[in-house]
Design a protein around this motif. Structure first.
Motif, PDB file in Angstrom:
ATOM      1  N   ALA A 255       0.820  -1.212   0.000  1.00  0.00           N
ATOM      2  CA  ALA A 255       0.000   0.000   0.000  1.00  0.00           C
ATOM      3  C   ALA A 255       0.853   1.260   0.000  1.00  0.00           C
ATOM      4  O   ALA A 255       0.431   2.310  -0.503  1.00  0.00           O
ATOM      5  CB  ALA A 255      -0.934  -0.010   1.206  1.00  0.00           C
ATOM      6  N   CYS A 256       2.066   1.197   0.566  1.00  0.00           N
ATOM      7  CA  CYS A 256       2.953   2.360   0.634  1.00  0.00           C
ATOM      8  C   CYS A 256       3.826   2.504  -0.610  1.00  0.00           C
ATOM      9  O   CYS A 256       4.457   3.564  -0.802  1.00  0.00           O
ATOM     10  CB  CYS A 256       3.847   2.269   1.869  1.00  0.00           C
ATOM     11  N   ALA A 257       3.896   1.446  -1.430  1.00  0.00           N
ATOM     12  CA  ALA A 257       4.890   1.428  -2.501  1.00  0.00           C
ATOM     13  C   ALA A 257       4.682   2.532  -3.528  1.00  0.00           C
ATOM     14  O   ALA A 257       5.645   2.993  -4.150  1.00  0.00           O
ATOM     15  CB  ALA A 257       4.882   0.069  -3.193  1.00  0.00           C
ATOM     16  N   ARG A 268      10.667  -4.527  -5.149  1.00  0.00           N
ATOM     17  CA  ARG A 268      11.571  -4.844  -6.271  1.00  0.00           C
ATOM     18  C   ARG A 268      12.563  -5.932  -5.871  1.00  0.00           C
ATOM     19  O   ARG A 268      12.849  -6.850  -6.650  1.00  0.00           O
ATOM     20  CB  ARG A 268      12.330  -3.589  -6.728  1.00  0.00           C
ATOM     21  N   GLU A 269      13.070  -5.851  -4.658  1.00  0.00           N
ATOM     22  CA  GLU A 269      13.999  -6.888  -4.197  1.00  0.00           C
ATOM     23  C   GLU A 269      13.287  -8.230  -4.048  1.00  0.00           C
ATOM     24  O   GLU A 269      13.835  -9.289  -4.398  1.00  0.00           O
ATOM     25  CB  GLU A 269      14.632  -6.476  -2.873  1.00  0.00           C
ATOM     26  N   PHE A 301       0.355 -12.970  -4.601  1.00  0.00           N
ATOM     27  CA  PHE A 301       0.268 -12.249  -5.859  1.00  0.00           C
ATOM     28  C   PHE A 301      -1.029 -11.448  -5.988  1.00  0.00           C
ATOM     29  O   PHE A 301      -1.221 -10.747  -6.978  1.00  0.00           O
ATOM     30  CB  PHE A 301       0.467 -13.220  -7.016  1.00  0.00           C
ATOM     31  N   ARG A 302      -1.886 -11.556  -4.968  1.00  0.00           N
ATOM     32  CA  ARG A 302      -3.055 -10.686  -4.945  1.00  0.00           C
ATOM     33  C   ARG A 302      -2.680  -9.250  -4.565  1.00  0.00           C
ATOM     34  O   ARG A 302      -3.536  -8.367  -4.586  1.00  0.00           O
ATOM     35  CB  ARG A 302      -4.118 -11.238  -3.988  1.00  0.00           C
ATOM     36  N   LEU A 308       3.615  -7.264  -8.966  1.00  0.00           N
ATOM     37  CA  LEU A 308       3.603  -7.964 -10.248  1.00  0.00           C
ATOM     38  C   LEU A 308       4.372  -7.210 -11.325  1.00  0.00           C
ATOM     39  O   LEU A 308       5.013  -7.833 -12.183  1.00  0.00           O
ATOM     40  CB  LEU A 308       2.158  -8.205 -10.697  1.00  0.00           C
ATOM     41  N   VAL A 309       4.326  -5.886 -11.317  1.00  0.00           N
ATOM     42  CA  VAL A 309       5.057  -5.136 -12.345  1.00  0.00           C
ATOM     43  C   VAL A 309       6.563  -5.385 -12.234  1.00  0.00           C
ATOM     44  O   VAL A 309       7.209  -5.768 -13.223  1.00  0.00           O
ATOM     45  CB  VAL A 309       4.710  -3.641 -12.282  1.00  0.00           C
ATOM     46  N   PRO A 310       7.181  -5.190 -11.054  1.00  0.00           N
ATOM     47  CA  PRO A 310       8.612  -5.510 -10.983  1.00  0.00           C
ATOM     48  C   PRO A 310       8.899  -6.999 -11.170  1.00  0.00           C
ATOM     49  O   PRO A 310       9.965  -7.365 -11.673  1.00  0.00           O
ATOM     50  CB  PRO A 310       9.031  -5.028  -9.596  1.00  0.00           C
TER      51      PRO A 310
END
Length: 372
Positions: A255-257, A268-269, A301-302, A308-310
């Motif tokens: 939620a913060c990303a 991303r990591e 993955f929900r 999912l993009v990275p």
């Protein structure tokens, strides 16, 4: 720990609506045993979907000998009989004596979390117990990663990444299995829910201390969810379900990303770790440009695009042959497909002593053939 028995007729379990009554047998039985309980499906050989399902909400106990076979049977046998009674074409004893082929269970597939490392008692006791109780002589005992694979990919070469609190990747060329991670939150599960949650809490505590790498947005979410930051160790460390508590913070990281570069960097990591596990298990056979199907299954993955993009970018970079595919079924659907393939002698997934064990198979036995 409660010793109360749970059956499909108890208040927290029941046959789900929408199943078809009066299906023609013979039948197969599929089981998915995990941290949230025991799910059981009755299937027929002439249709891919289950004809009836039931849920027993008490998870199967684990003790010094591993997964408790007796506790599993206490829940499974009443569930099987109830499903046959409600959805079978006969009276539904399923015992193989006096019930006729129409109400006979010909094969059972049981997928269980922890089967690979804690399934010794199940492998030792279930074959004779199920033959005695249900007349079943075809049985497959699988790790939940295998049933997730069967539900998502089927009986084709490929790979599956199962992500939830933990993270495991499994791949096969239909000759052997390759596994990566799934070692628990202390030794691995890199990129899984507990890993993401822990990284988010670490960044929050760094912000509380004024250390480099901290995240004020994550600190605000920590305090909203858990209370004052200095009290978090006392809340977390005594818990026996620490992995689940850590994983509960992963959605806060997602939620913060969108507005916090530290949270985005954590995801991303995580995506890099997940893609590395997929790269380790993708089949290497075939032409260099032959794609490898990679299915992503599980609640992790929900999270959607923040992860999912990275992850798609990392899969493209680390596994150029990867072709991400949506998971076409969950572990219960996978167990059902394994049971149906076993019943018809068409189980092509490779056998393994702990990942996919079919009792009675060995020299002189064809895969799927009932023990003599």
């Amino acid at each position: 720990m409660s010793s109360r028995r749970h059956s499909p007729e108890s208040s927290d379990a029941g046959v789900r609506p929408g199943a078809e009554a009066g299906a023609s047998g013979p039948f197969v039985l599929a089981v998915d045993s995990g941290g949230s309980g025991l799910r059981v499906a009755l299937g027929a050989l002439d249709r891919s979907a289950a004809v009836g399902t039931t849920v027993c909400a008490e998870p199967v106990r684990t003790g010094p000998a591993g997964i408790d076979a007796g506790h599993l049977l206490e829940q499974l046998l009443p569930a099987a009989r109830l499903l046959l009674e409600r959805h079978g074409s006969g009276s539904g004893s399923g015992s193989g004596s006096g019930s006729g082929e129409g109400s006979t269970i010909t094969a059972v597939a049981i997928g269980a979390a922890g089967m690979a490392t804690l399934g010794g008692q199940l492998r030792a006791e279930l074959p004779s117990a199920l033959e005695q109780a249900l007349g079943v002589r075809r049985l497959a005992l699988a790790a939940d990663a295998v049933t997730a694979y069967a539900g998502a990919v089927g009986q084709r070469p490929g790979a599956v990444v199962a992500g939830g609190t933990g993270m495991i990747a499994l791949g096969t060329d239909l000759t052997s299995w390759r596994r990566a991670d799934g070692w628990g939150h202390l030794l691995g599960d890199s990129g899984g829910g507990a890993w993401i949650g822990r990284a988010g809490l670490d960044a929050a505590m760094r912000a509380h201390d004024g250390r480099r790498g901290g995240s004020a947005p994550l600190l605000a979410r920590l305090e909203a969810v858990f209370g004052p930051a200095p009290e978090l160790p006392g809340l977390l460390y005594p818990r026996t379900d620490r992995a689940a508590v850590l994983a509960s913070f992963a959605p806060e990281v997602a939620a913060c990303a969108g507005h916090d570069p530290v949270a985005a960097g954590i995801l991303r990591e995580a995506a890099g770790h997940i893609a590395a596990a997929a790269a380790a298990v993708c089949p290497k056979t075939g032409a260099d440009d032959e794609p490898c199907e990679v299915a992503l299954t599980g609640g992790l993955f929900r999270m959607g695009d923040p992860l999912l993009v990275p992850l798609r970018e990392e899969l493209s970079r680390q596994v150029p042959r990867a072709r991400p595919v949506p998971g076409s079924g969950d572990p219960l659907a996978g167990a059902l497909s394994i049971a149906q393939a076993l019943a018809t002698g068409d189980l092509r997934l490779p056998r393994h002593p702990t990942l996919l064990h079919v009792p009675g198979e060995g020299p002189g036995k064809e895969p799927g053939q009932a023990p003599g």
